[in-house]
Scaffold this motif. Structure first.
Motif, PDB file in Angstrom:
ATOM      1  N   VAL A  34      -6.848   0.606  45.066  1.00 18.94           N
ATOM      2  CA  VAL A  34      -6.929   1.928  45.675  1.00 18.94           C
ATOM      3  C   VAL A  34      -6.528   1.757  47.135  1.00 18.94           C
ATOM      4  CG1 VAL A  34      -8.345   3.976  46.049  1.00 18.94           C
ATOM      5  CG2 VAL A  34      -8.859   2.441  44.138  1.00 18.94           C
ATOM      6  N   GLU A  35      -5.275   2.030  47.424  1.00 16.83           N
ATOM      7  CA  GLU A  35      -4.696   1.755  48.740  1.00 16.83           C
ATOM      8  C   GLU A  35      -3.691   2.842  49.095  1.00 16.83           C
ATOM      9  OE1 GLU A  35      -3.425   0.795  52.121  1.00 16.83           O
ATOM     10  OE2 GLU A  35      -4.821  -0.724  51.340  1.00 16.83           O
ATOM     11  N   GLY A  36      -3.862   3.430  50.288  1.00 13.39           N
ATOM     12  CA  GLY A  36      -2.997   4.521  50.698  1.00 13.39           C
ATOM     13  C   GLY A  36      -1.604   4.095  51.126  1.00 13.39           C
ATOM     14  N   ASN A  37      -1.452   2.853  51.550  1.00 13.17           N
ATOM     15  CA  ASN A  37      -0.144   2.354  51.996  1.00 13.17           C
ATOM     16  C   ASN A  37       0.669   1.932  50.772  1.00 13.17           C
ATOM     17  OD1 ASN A  37       1.931   0.464  52.782  1.00 13.17           O
ATOM     18  ND2 ASN A  37       0.983   0.385  54.802  1.00 13.17           N
ATOM     19  N   LEU A  80      -0.840  -9.694  41.880  1.00 11.12           N
ATOM     20  CA  LEU A  80      -1.867  -9.754  40.845  1.00 11.12           C
ATOM     21  C   LEU A  80      -1.251  -9.837  39.448  1.00 11.12           C
ATOM     22  CD1 LEU A  80      -4.455  -7.169  42.236  1.00 11.12           C
ATOM     23  CD2 LEU A  80      -4.757  -9.654  42.064  1.00 11.12           C
ATOM     24  N   GLN A  81      -0.167  -9.103  39.247  1.00 12.10           N
ATOM     25  CA  GLN A  81       0.513  -9.168  37.956  1.00 12.10           C
ATOM     26  C   GLN A  81       1.108 -10.553  37.719  1.00 12.10           C
ATOM     27  OE1 GLN A  81       3.166  -5.841  38.453  1.00 12.10           O
ATOM     28  NE2 GLN A  81       1.841  -4.458  37.270  1.00 12.10           N
ATOM     29  N   GLN A  82       1.624 -11.186  38.784  1.00 14.95           N
ATOM     30  CA  GLN A  82       2.140 -12.541  38.662  1.00 14.95           C
ATOM     31  C   GLN A  82       1.045 -13.528  38.277  1.00 14.95           C
ATOM     32  OE1 GLN A  82       5.558 -13.393  38.870  1.00 14.95           O
ATOM     33  NE2 GLN A  82       5.513 -11.165  38.689  1.00 14.95           N
ATOM     34  N   ALA A  83      -0.207 -13.178  38.639  1.00 19.22           N
ATOM     35  CA  ALA A  83      -1.346 -14.018  38.278  1.00 19.22           C
ATOM     36  C   ALA A  83      -1.913 -13.625  36.907  1.00 19.22           C
ATOM     37  CB  ALA A  83      -2.430 -13.920  39.343  1.00 19.22           C
ATOM     38  N   ASN A  84      -1.157 -12.764  36.194  1.00 16.20           N
ATOM     39  CA  ASN A  84      -1.502 -12.353  34.823  1.00 16.20           C
ATOM     40  C   ASN A  84      -2.701 -11.428  34.722  1.00 16.20           C
ATOM     41  OD1 ASN A  84       0.616 -13.847  33.603  1.00 16.20           O
ATOM     42  ND2 ASN A  84      -0.627 -15.716  33.760  1.00 16.20           N
ATOM     43  N   TYR A  85      -2.957 -10.652  35.763  1.00 18.60           N
ATOM     44  CA  TYR A  85      -3.983  -9.625  35.693  1.00 18.60           C
ATOM     45  C   TYR A  85      -3.349  -8.292  35.309  1.00 18.60           C
ATOM     46  CZ  TYR A  85      -6.930 -12.883  38.343  1.00 18.60           C
ATOM     47  OH  TYR A  85      -7.641 -13.989  38.759  1.00 18.60           O
ATOM     48  N   GLY A  86      -4.089  -7.497  34.556  1.00 15.31           N
ATOM     49  CA  GLY A  86      -3.669  -6.123  34.359  1.00 15.31           C
ATOM     50  C   GLY A  86      -3.972  -5.339  35.623  1.00 15.31           C
ATOM     51  N   VAL A  87      -3.046  -4.500  36.062  1.00 12.83           N
ATOM     52  CA  VAL A  87      -3.200  -3.795  37.342  1.00 12.83           C
ATOM     53  C   VAL A  87      -2.988  -2.300  37.147  1.00 12.83           C
ATOM     54  CG1 VAL A  87      -2.310  -3.529  39.700  1.00 12.83           C
ATOM     55  CG2 VAL A  87      -2.427  -5.808  38.654  1.00 12.83           C
ATOM     56  N   VAL A  88      -3.870  -1.514  37.746  1.00  7.43           N
ATOM     57  CA  VAL A  88      -3.697  -0.066  37.824  1.00  7.43           C
ATOM     58  C   VAL A  88      -3.802   0.314  39.297  1.00  7.43           C
ATOM     59  CG1 VAL A  88      -4.458   0.514  35.512  1.00  7.43           C
ATOM     60  CG2 VAL A  88      -6.150   0.238  37.306  1.00  7.43           C
ATOM     61  N   GLN A  89      -2.968   1.257  39.727  1.00  7.64           N
ATOM     62  CA  GLN A  89      -2.884   1.578  41.144  1.00  7.64           C
ATOM     63  C   GLN A  89      -3.171   3.049  41.396  1.00  7.64           C
ATOM     64  OE1 GLN A  89       0.716   0.150  43.027  1.00  7.64           O
ATOM     65  NE2 GLN A  89       0.857  -1.610  41.657  1.00  7.64           N
ATOM     66  N   SER A  90      -3.825   3.303  42.536  1.00  9.34           N
ATOM     67  CA  SER A  90      -4.116   4.669  42.963  1.00  9.34           C
ATOM     68  C   SER A  90      -3.879   4.769  44.462  1.00  9.34           C
ATOM     69  CB  SER A  90      -5.570   5.040  42.660  1.00  9.34           C
ATOM     70  OG  SER A  90      -5.845   4.961  41.275  1.00  9.34           O
ATOM     71  N   ALA A  91      -3.356   5.935  44.876  1.00  7.02           N
ATOM     72  CA  ALA A  91      -3.082   6.157  46.294  1.00  7.02           C
ATOM     73  C   ALA A  91      -4.173   6.958  46.985  1.00  7.02           C
ATOM     74  CB  ALA A  91      -1.735   6.870  46.462  1.00  7.02           C
ATOM     75  N   ASP A  92      -5.072   7.582  46.208  1.00  7.80           N
ATOM     76  CA  ASP A  92      -6.111   8.407  46.809  1.00  7.80           C
ATOM     77  C   ASP A  92      -7.343   8.420  45.909  1.00  7.80           C
ATOM     78  OD1 ASP A  92      -5.647  10.385  44.741  1.00  7.80           O
ATOM     79  OD2 ASP A  92      -3.925  11.067  45.895  1.00  7.80           O
ATOM     80  N   ARG A 132     -10.620   8.054  40.859  1.00  8.87           N
ATOM     81  CA  ARG A 132     -11.733   8.383  39.961  1.00  8.87           C
ATOM     82  C   ARG A 132     -11.245   8.523  38.517  1.00  8.87           C
ATOM     83  NH1 ARG A 132     -16.638  10.715  42.173  1.00  8.87           N
ATOM     84  NH2 ARG A 132     -16.566  10.804  44.451  1.00  8.87           N
ATOM     85  N   GLU A 133     -10.125   9.218  38.352  1.00 10.34           N
ATOM     86  CA  GLU A 133      -9.579   9.431  37.009  1.00 10.34           C
ATOM     87  C   GLU A 133      -9.198   8.110  36.366  1.00 10.34           C
ATOM     88  OE1 GLU A 133      -5.720  11.599  34.911  1.00 10.34           O
ATOM     89  OE2 GLU A 133      -6.344  12.182  36.925  1.00 10.34           O
ATOM     90  N   VAL A 134      -8.502   7.264  37.122  1.00 12.03           N
ATOM     91  CA  VAL A 134      -8.072   5.967  36.589  1.00 12.03           C
ATOM     92  C   VAL A 134      -9.277   5.085  36.285  1.00 12.03           C
ATOM     93  CG1 VAL A 134      -6.901   3.810  37.194  1.00 12.03           C
ATOM     94  CG2 VAL A 134      -5.791   5.999  37.660  1.00 12.03           C
ATOM     95  N   PHE A 135     -10.279   5.132  37.156  1.00 13.23           N
ATOM     96  CA  PHE A 135     -11.475   4.318  36.957  1.00 13.23           C
ATOM     97  C   PHE A 135     -12.128   4.635  35.618  1.00 13.23           C
ATOM     98  CE2 PHE A 135     -16.023   3.622  37.205  1.00 13.23           C
ATOM     99  CZ  PHE A 135     -16.101   2.332  37.692  1.00 13.23           C
ATOM    100  N   VAL A 158     -10.066  -3.087  44.159  1.00 11.37           N
ATOM    101  CA  VAL A 158      -9.606  -3.468  45.501  1.00 11.37           C
ATOM    102  C   VAL A 158      -9.446  -2.166  46.269  1.00 11.37           C
ATOM    103  CG1 VAL A 158      -7.802  -4.595  46.840  1.00 11.37           C
ATOM    104  CG2 VAL A 158      -8.456  -5.520  44.602  1.00 11.37           C
ATOM    105  N   LEU A 159     -10.272  -1.956  47.278  1.00 14.38           N
ATOM    106  CA  LEU A 159     -10.429  -0.635  47.873  1.00 14.38           C
ATOM    107  C   LEU A 159     -10.155  -0.637  49.363  1.00 14.38           C
ATOM    108  CD1 LEU A 159     -11.474   2.340  47.750  1.00 14.38           C
ATOM    109  CD2 LEU A 159     -13.781   1.402  48.037  1.00 14.38           C
ATOM    110  N   ASP A 160      -9.239   0.223  49.782  1.00 13.31           N
ATOM    111  CA  ASP A 160      -8.976   0.423  51.205  1.00 13.31           C
ATOM    112  C   ASP A 160     -10.090   1.280  51.798  1.00 13.31           C
ATOM    113  OD1 ASP A 160      -7.831   0.547  53.690  1.00 13.31           O
ATOM    114  OD2 ASP A 160      -6.267   1.985  53.136  1.00 13.31           O
TER     115      ASP A 160
END
Length: 252
Positions: free
Chosen positions: A9-12, A23-35, A40-43, A52-54
């Protein structure tokens, strides 16, 4: 590690993409949010093991969102922030962050902190019970008590009450409740109304004037966490309805 989801969760947008790529290169599944709204919806949809929260987001305070995440009792939080004063770091940790890293930071340090938090998550024991004001839920036996009196709920009623309670007082729409509390896809939001009515009959003094499960006009329902309302609750006598084993829900 592909089944382990980490939410960023990062605005930049540049930093968000960079973190996601590593994180994907380290074989983690990643979901991203800008706000926060999207976060909340993705969570709710992905149930990430780590967020990972800004600390500064375009539509709200990251510390407030961190406190909300803590109420969900599901994920660890790694907070990122340009705020590097001691008081600000303390505030971030007190808001519920499990770790705090100040910007700018090196990518190797970031990945090492992620790995350390995930090691911690593997040693965490899931809670056997949760308390929300006067309501106590036994997650092992899937039982509910209100002011120490047993309330006999069906598996579906239990899941609906659990999801409402975990929202920490925030209103949830009928469609959101269907996604989170029902094991199968259902496209009839009025199903929620039927189960809410049933729950109210079991735990409210007056189901026509509910104090625990409240209707939010044009939105849906919320779980009222004000402890003062507990005196108005009615202890229902156990139901004689038996729920077949094959109807037990596979998730809460």
């Amino acid at each position: 590690m592909g089944s382990v989801y980490i939410q960023i969760v990062e605005g930049n947008p540049q930093l968000r993409s960079l973190l996601g790529w590593h994180l994907q290169q380290a074989n983690y599944g990643v979901v991203q949010s800008a706000d926060i709204r999207h976060a909340r919806e993705v969570f709710h949809n992905r149930q990430p093991i780590l967020v990972v929260l800004d600390s500064d987001l375009p539509d709200g305070d990251g510390l407030e969102f961190c406190r909300w995440l803590g109420q969900q009792k599901q994920s660890l939080v790694l907070m990122l922030s340009a705020r590097n004063a001691e008081a600000e770091i303390v505030a971030g940790l007190k808001s519920g962050a499990d770790d705090y890293i100040t910007k700018p930071f090196g990518m190797q340090e970031f990945l090492a902190r992620v790995e350390a938090l995930l090691r911690r998550s593997r040693t965490m024991t899931p809670p056997a019970s949760l308390e929300y004001g006067p309501v106590k839920t036994d997650l092992v036996q899937r039982r509910v008590r209100v002011k120490e009196e047993h309330i006999d709920l069906t598996p579906q009623e239990f899941s609906l009450l659990y999801v409402l309670a975990q929202a920490g007082g925030s209103p949830l729409s009928r469609s959101e409740l269907l996604k989170r509390a029902w094991p199968d896809a259902i496209d009839n939001p009025r199903t929620i109304d039927t189960h809410v009515l049933s729950l109210r009959k079991k735990i409210e003094t007056d189901p026509r004037q509910p104090s625990l499960i409240q209707t939010v006009r044009n939105v849906g329902y919320r779980f009222h966490l004000d402890r003062t309302s507990s005196a108005q609750l009615l202890m229902s006598s156990p139901s004689t309805e038996a729920v077949p084993q094959h109807q037990q829900l596979s998730r809460i």
